[in-house]
Design a protein around this motif. Structure first.
Motif, PDB file in Angstrom:
ATOM      1  N   LEU A  38       9.539  15.038   2.543  1.00 20.61           N
ATOM      2  CA  LEU A  38       8.089  15.175   2.448  1.00 20.61           C
ATOM      3  C   LEU A  38       7.709  16.469   1.747  1.00 20.61           C
ATOM      4  CD1 LEU A  38       5.167  14.446   3.091  1.00 20.61           C
ATOM      5  CD2 LEU A  38       5.520  15.363   5.413  1.00 20.61           C
ATOM      6  N   GLU A  39       8.347  17.572   2.114  1.00 18.67           N
ATOM      7  CA  GLU A  39       8.053  18.859   1.488  1.00 18.67           C
ATOM      8  C   GLU A  39       8.332  18.807  -0.012  1.00 18.67           C
ATOM      9  OE1 GLU A  39       8.712  23.130   3.274  1.00 18.67           O
ATOM     10  OE2 GLU A  39      10.547  22.507   2.260  1.00 18.67           O
ATOM     11  N   LEU A  40       9.452  18.219  -0.400  1.00 13.86           N
ATOM     12  CA  LEU A  40       9.785  18.102  -1.815  1.00 13.86           C
ATOM     13  C   LEU A  40       8.820  17.151  -2.534  1.00 13.86           C
ATOM     14  CD1 LEU A  40      13.671  17.851  -1.484  1.00 13.86           C
ATOM     15  CD2 LEU A  40      12.393  19.768  -2.461  1.00 13.86           C
ATOM     16  N   GLY A  41       8.453  16.068  -1.863  1.00 13.38           N
ATOM     17  CA  GLY A  41       7.510  15.127  -2.459  1.00 13.38           C
ATOM     18  C   GLY A  41       6.164  15.765  -2.745  1.00 13.38           C
ATOM     19  N   LEU A  42       5.711  16.616  -1.834  1.00 11.76           N
ATOM     20  CA  LEU A  42       4.457  17.343  -2.056  1.00 11.76           C
ATOM     21  C   LEU A  42       4.608  18.339  -3.198  1.00 11.76           C
ATOM     22  CD1 LEU A  42       3.528  17.932   1.678  1.00 11.76           C
ATOM     23  CD2 LEU A  42       2.136  16.654   0.033  1.00 11.76           C
ATOM     24  N   ALA A  43       5.712  19.076  -3.218  1.00 15.09           N
ATOM     25  CA  ALA A  43       5.922  20.091  -4.257  1.00 15.09           C
ATOM     26  C   ALA A  43       6.037  19.468  -5.637  1.00 15.09           C
ATOM     27  CB  ALA A  43       7.178  20.895  -3.934  1.00 15.09           C
TER      28      ALA A  43
ATOM     29  N   ALA B 128      13.706  -3.118  -2.550  1.00 15.53           N
ATOM     30  CA  ALA B 128      13.382  -4.128  -1.535  1.00 15.53           C
ATOM     31  C   ALA B 128      11.984  -3.964  -0.972  1.00 15.53           C
ATOM     32  CB  ALA B 128      14.413  -4.084  -0.416  1.00 15.53           C
ATOM     33  N   ILE B 129      11.447  -2.734  -0.979  1.00 17.46           N
ATOM     34  CA  ILE B 129      10.085  -2.530  -0.454  1.00 17.46           C
ATOM     35  C   ILE B 129       9.066  -2.321  -1.575  1.00 17.46           C
ATOM     36  CG2 ILE B 129      10.925  -1.641   1.745  1.00 17.46           C
ATOM     37  CD1 ILE B 129      10.156   1.173   0.783  1.00 17.46           C
ATOM     38  N   GLY B 130       9.506  -2.541  -2.808  1.00 19.25           N
ATOM     39  CA  GLY B 130       8.568  -2.522  -3.934  1.00 19.25           C
ATOM     40  C   GLY B 130       8.255  -1.147  -4.485  1.00 19.25           C
ATOM     41  N   LEU B 131       9.146  -0.172  -4.307  1.00 21.29           N
ATOM     42  CA  LEU B 131       8.919   1.165  -4.832  1.00 21.29           C
ATOM     43  C   LEU B 131       9.921   1.487  -5.943  1.00 21.29           C
ATOM     44  CD1 LEU B 131       8.266   3.323  -1.627  1.00 21.29           C
ATOM     45  CD2 LEU B 131       6.611   2.191  -3.096  1.00 21.29           C
ATOM     46  N   THR B 132       9.611   2.524  -6.713  1.00 23.28           N
ATOM     47  CA  THR B 132      10.497   3.016  -7.755  1.00 23.28           C
ATOM     48  C   THR B 132      11.051   4.374  -7.339  1.00 23.28           C
ATOM     49  OG1 THR B 132       8.780   4.238  -8.947  1.00 23.28           O
ATOM     50  CG2 THR B 132       9.019   1.882  -9.466  1.00 23.28           C
ATOM     51  N   PRO B 133      12.113   4.855  -7.996  1.00 25.79           N
ATOM     52  CA  PRO B 133      12.632   6.186  -7.663  1.00 25.79           C
ATOM     53  C   PRO B 133      11.605   7.298  -7.839  1.00 25.79           C
ATOM     54  CG  PRO B 133      14.268   4.957  -8.899  1.00 25.79           C
ATOM     55  CD  PRO B 133      13.014   4.134  -8.926  1.00 25.79           C
ATOM     56  N   GLU B 134      10.598   7.081  -8.684  1.00 26.29           N
ATOM     57  CA  GLU B 134       9.544   8.085  -8.867  1.00 26.29           C
ATOM     58  C   GLU B 134       8.626   8.169  -7.654  1.00 26.29           C
ATOM     59  OE1 GLU B 134      10.405   5.796 -11.272  1.00 26.29           O
ATOM     60  OE2 GLU B 134      11.600   7.384 -12.233  1.00 26.29           O
ATOM     61  N   GLN B 135       8.742   7.222  -6.731  1.00 23.44           N
ATOM     62  CA  GLN B 135       7.920   7.214  -5.523  1.00 23.44           C
ATOM     63  C   GLN B 135       8.723   7.641  -4.293  1.00 23.44           C
ATOM     64  OE1 GLN B 135       6.641   3.051  -6.449  1.00 23.44           O
ATOM     65  NE2 GLN B 135       4.611   3.812  -5.885  1.00 23.44           N
TER      66      GLN B 135
ATOM     67  N   ASP C 281       0.812  -1.220   0.000  1.00 22.63           N
ATOM     68  CA  ASP C 281       0.000   0.000   0.000  1.00 22.63           C
ATOM     69  C   ASP C 281       0.850   1.277   0.000  1.00 22.63           C
ATOM     70  OD1 ASP C 281      -2.318  -1.571   0.211  1.00 22.63           O
ATOM     71  OD2 ASP C 281      -2.183  -1.604   2.404  1.00 22.63           O
ATOM     72  N   VAL C 282       2.136   1.163   0.300  1.00 21.43           N
ATOM     73  CA  VAL C 282       2.995   2.350   0.426  1.00 21.43           C
ATOM     74  C   VAL C 282       3.171   3.002  -0.944  1.00 21.43           C
ATOM     75  CG1 VAL C 282       5.272   3.211   1.087  1.00 21.43           C
ATOM     76  CG2 VAL C 282       4.182   1.394   2.429  1.00 21.43           C
ATOM     77  N   ARG C 283       3.038   4.329  -0.980  1.00 20.60           N
ATOM     78  CA  ARG C 283       3.139   5.077  -2.237  1.00 20.60           C
ATOM     79  C   ARG C 283       4.328   6.030  -2.276  1.00 20.60           C
ATOM     80  NH1 ARG C 283       0.739   1.499  -3.436  1.00 20.60           N
ATOM     81  NH2 ARG C 283      -1.379   1.273  -4.210  1.00 20.60           N
ATOM     82  N   PHE C 284       4.968   6.264  -1.124  1.00 23.65           N
ATOM     83  CA  PHE C 284       6.082   7.216  -1.102  1.00 23.65           C
ATOM     84  C   PHE C 284       6.976   6.912   0.088  1.00 23.65           C
ATOM     85  CE2 PHE C 284       8.085  11.169   0.356  1.00 23.65           C
ATOM     86  CZ  PHE C 284       8.652  11.655  -0.821  1.00 23.65           C
TER      87      PHE C 284
ATOM     88  N   ASP D  97      -2.544   8.967   0.103  1.00 22.36           N
ATOM     89  CA  ASP D  97      -1.360   8.106   0.027  1.00 22.36           C
ATOM     90  C   ASP D  97      -0.895   7.649   1.405  1.00 22.36           C
ATOM     91  OD1 ASP D  97      -1.226   8.250  -2.710  1.00 22.36           O
ATOM     92  OD2 ASP D  97       0.550   9.543  -2.791  1.00 22.36           O
ATOM     93  N   LEU D  98      -0.477   6.393   1.469  1.00 20.29           N
ATOM     94  CA  LEU D  98       0.255   5.906   2.625  1.00 20.29           C
ATOM     95  C   LEU D  98       1.729   6.163   2.353  1.00 20.29           C
ATOM     96  CD1 LEU D  98       0.293   4.330   5.340  1.00 20.29           C
ATOM     97  CD2 LEU D  98       0.694   2.270   3.982  1.00 20.29           C
ATOM     98  N   ILE D  99       2.373   6.933   3.211  1.00 21.63           N
ATOM     99  CA  ILE D  99       3.779   7.247   3.034  1.00 21.63           C
ATOM    100  C   ILE D  99       4.555   6.793   4.261  1.00 21.63           C
ATOM    101  CG2 ILE D  99       3.142   9.247   1.622  1.00 21.63           C
ATOM    102  CD1 ILE D  99       4.084  11.045   3.907  1.00 21.63           C
ATOM    103  N   VAL D 100       5.859   6.631   4.082  1.00 19.10           N
ATOM    104  CA  VAL D 100       6.733   6.261   5.192  1.00 19.10           C
ATOM    105  C   VAL D 100       7.914   7.216   5.206  1.00 19.10           C
ATOM    106  CG1 VAL D 100       8.242   4.500   6.166  1.00 19.10           C
ATOM    107  CG2 VAL D 100       6.073   3.824   5.132  1.00 19.10           C
ATOM    108  N   LEU D 101       8.246   7.720   6.391  1.00 16.47           N
ATOM    109  CA  LEU D 101       9.451   8.511   6.600  1.00 16.47           C
ATOM    110  C   LEU D 101      10.411   7.669   7.431  1.00 16.47           C
ATOM    111  CD1 LEU D 101       7.883  12.008   7.420  1.00 16.47           C
ATOM    112  CD2 LEU D 101       8.518  11.055   5.191  1.00 16.47           C
ATOM    113  N   ALA D 102      11.646   7.520   6.941  1.00 16.50           N
ATOM    114  CA  ALA D 102      12.588   6.595   7.577  1.00 16.50           C
ATOM    115  C   ALA D 102      13.971   7.218   7.681  1.00 16.50           C
ATOM    116  CB  ALA D 102      12.659   5.286   6.778  1.00 16.50           C
ATOM    117  N   GLY D 103      14.743   6.710   8.627  1.00 18.49           N
ATOM    118  CA  GLY D 103      16.102   7.198   8.801  1.00 18.49           C
ATOM    119  C   GLY D 103      16.968   6.170   9.499  1.00 18.49           C
ATOM    120  N   ALA D 104      18.260   6.448   9.525  1.00 20.19           N
ATOM    121  CA  ALA D 104      19.199   5.606  10.269  1.00 20.19           C
ATOM    122  C   ALA D 104      20.310   6.495  10.781  1.00 20.19           C
ATOM    123  CB  ALA D 104      19.773   4.503   9.387  1.00 20.19           C
ATOM    124  N   GLY D 105      20.793   6.190  11.971  1.00 19.14           N
ATOM    125  CA  GLY D 105      21.821   7.019  12.559  1.00 19.14           C
ATOM    126  C   GLY D 105      22.857   6.208  13.303  1.00 19.14           C
TER     127      GLY D 105
END
Length: 340
Positions: free
Chosen positions: A306-311, A280-287, A260-263, A319-327
């Protein structure tokens, strides 16, 4: 036992701030001695923003916060809590940036505190703020702010830190509103591998404290890598799986399926690994949005993506979106959001 119906938490406003000055990938190549195609294509750095004398951590976070408040149509006095989740390299050491940001904004009715998970900090701050707001009815509007200028701490002659040559400067902010039924913040997931805790550390500057800007207090040093071979080997073995795990778990806990993830809005990293995660999660660079014109701005990356994705029209209502990070530390994190 009576079940308590928890209120929804929605994103009422977002904002970012980027300093005007930039350093190009070509300039980074020249400073490091790396081939230009390696910096531009493999490392994925077209340019990064550099902080100016007025771009302290608190100033950049404040500017982003002002934009988020304006988008949410809120006065600063409407804010109940300010949470700073950005860089620990800030205006002064052993000091609260959150209270300074609260004061700069004029959020006189809010209390303020800080939390850190380095570059994994945004989704973890989202989770903590949501859980607080769900249980404390006094928290109607919460401002989450972040900023970084850790590129000050990079020695471009130290190849052990070359994966940090993408560091840039900027600020980001989100307004969470209790009871808002749009842009819903759903569930989060986190993983930590403490065997990597001592790999990235700040070491004393070697005779060059003047290279660090005076506006950043009295802290002088450089980021360095210990146990570099172990770090490379361990991350190569587990990082992709950890990213997929936290993204999948956040989605599943939100009652949805990975399909269901779109971005995906994710930390800047080398181009090949970024594309590997998407696949690996089934998305393309356009997403997604690749932050090659911004670099890595610690826990600002997620709100910036997110701001750039909206613009760019890559995030749409529903859309179901996911924000992810690693540190470093080393922690992976993700939060699911239903936009619109």
């Amino acid at each position: 036992m009576t079940l308590i119906e928890l209120p929804p938490i929605g994103i009422a406003g977002i904002g970012t701030y980027l300093p005007a000055r930039v350093m190009t990938g070509a300039e980074i190549a020249a400073r490091t001695g790396l081939p230009e195609f390696v910096v531009l294509e493999k490392m994925g750095i077209r340019q990064v923003h550099l902080a100016g004398p007025d771009d302290t951590i608190t100033a950049m976070a404040c500017r982003a916060g002002e934009r988020a408040l304006a988008q949410a149509k809120l006065a600063p006095q409407d804010t109940d809590l300010v949470v700073y989740h950005g860089s620990e390299y800030k205006d002064h050491i052993v000091w609260s940036a959150a209270s300074k940001i609260q004061n700069l904004l004029g959020a006189t009715n809010a209390y303020a505190f800080e939390m850190y998970a380095l570059c994994a900090g945004a989704p973890i701050a989202f989770q903590a703020a949501c859980n607080m707001m769900r249980l404390d009815r006094r928290l109607e509007n919460v401002l989450l702010v972040s900023a970084s200028r850790e590129n000050d701490l990079i020695d471009f002659g130290n190849m052990r830190t070359r994966f940090m040559f993408n560091f840039g400067a900027g600020g980001g902010a989100m307004i969470f509103r209790r009871g808002l039924e749009r842009n819903l913040v759903l569930e989060s997931a986190v993983r930590t591998d403490g065997s990597l805790a001592d790999t990235v550390v700040m070491t004393p500057a070697e005779g060059d404290p003047a290279l660090l800007p005076p506006e950043m207090g009295t802290l002088h040093g450089r980021l360095d890598v210990r146990h570099a071979e172990y770090m490379a080997e361990r991350l190569g073995a587990v990082s992709l799986d950890r990213f997929v795990e936290v993204i999948s778990e956040a989605v599943q806990l939100s009652g949805r399926d990975l399909r269901d993830v779109r971005f995906l809005g994710i930390t800047h990293m080398k181009n090949s690994f970024y594309r590997e995660i998407l696949s690996a999660i089934g998305l393309t660079p356009e997403q997604s949005v690749y932050l090659d014109h911004f670099g890595h701005i610690q826990s600002v990356d997620q709100v910036l993506a997110l701001e750039l994705g909206l613009a760019q029209g890559r995030v749409r209502d529903g859309d179901l979106i996911v924000l992810a990070g690693a540190g470093t530390g080393y922690t992976w994190s993700a939060t699911a959001i239903r936009w619109g």
